[in-house]
Design an enzyme around this catalytic site. Structure first.
Site, PDB file in Angstrom:
ATOM      1  N   ALA A  57       0.835  -1.207   0.000  1.00  0.00           N
ATOM      2  CA  ALA A  57       0.000   0.000   0.000  1.00  0.00           C
ATOM      3  C   ALA A  57       0.868   1.255   0.000  1.00  0.00           C
ATOM      4  O   ALA A  57       0.545   2.254  -0.655  1.00  0.00           O
ATOM      5  CB  ALA A  57      -0.937  -0.004   1.196  1.00  0.00           C
ATOM      6  N   GLU A  79      -8.185  -8.197  -7.242  1.00  0.00           N
ATOM      7  CA  GLU A  79      -8.251  -7.056  -8.142  1.00  0.00           C
ATOM      8  C   GLU A  79      -7.191  -6.061  -7.682  1.00  0.00           C
ATOM      9  O   GLU A  79      -7.277  -5.547  -6.562  1.00  0.00           O
ATOM     10  CB  GLU A  79      -9.640  -6.414  -8.102  1.00  0.00           C
ATOM     11  N   TYR A 113     -22.745 -19.289   0.489  1.00  0.00           N
ATOM     12  CA  TYR A 113     -22.434 -18.869  -0.872  1.00  0.00           C
ATOM     13  C   TYR A 113     -22.663 -20.013  -1.851  1.00  0.00           C
ATOM     14  O   TYR A 113     -22.211 -21.135  -1.641  1.00  0.00           O
ATOM     15  CB  TYR A 113     -20.978 -18.402  -0.971  1.00  0.00           C
TER      16      TYR A 113
END
Length: 134
Positions: A57, A79, A113
């Site tokens: 980061a 992503e 899920y």
């Protein structure tokens, strides 16, 4: 465990995953999908949250904050975005790339899920455009 000066594996708050394939992001607004080396098989009473690793980061890399839902299985597609217009980011295969923080639910979910990314393969998977409701 440490590689390239970055830790991976089990930590005090979660699990730091590694990237499966090399990625180069050439400046701001560059985006790429990548897969994790690690395979997930989420129990019905645990959810995972994907977070940036602070070292990446600070170099401008953003990992989109994906949720790993209870009952999801597969290799995680990440992503990746470069937010530094002047810096080329080179991420080597096997580098630690993101931290997964796990949260224990009070009880197993009644809505596990079962979506389009179930049993995701060991390579980056983009959106399946036929049904964007998941």
């Amino acid at each position: 465990t440490v590689t390239s000066g970055l830790s991976y594996g089990l930590s005090s708050c979660g699990y730091d995953v590694r990237i499966k394939e090399p990625v180069i992001l050439r400046g701001a607004r560059q985006f790429s999908l990548a897969s994790t080396i690690e395979h997930f098989d989420m129990p019905l009473n645990v959810v995972g949250r994907v977070h940036d690793k602070s070292t990446w980061a600070r170099r401008g890399l953003a990992i989109q904050n994906t949720i790993i839902e209870p009952n999801w299985k597969g290799y995680l597609t990440l992503e990746l975005s470069n937010n530094d217009r002047d810096n080329i980011l080179r991420i080597e295969a096997g580098d630690p790339i993101a931290q997964i923080v796990f949260e224990l639910l009070d009880e197993p979910t009644e809505l596990p899920y079962q979506g389009k990314y179930q049993n995701q393969p060991g390579y980056p998977v983009g959106p399946k455009l036929e049904n964007l409701d998941d």
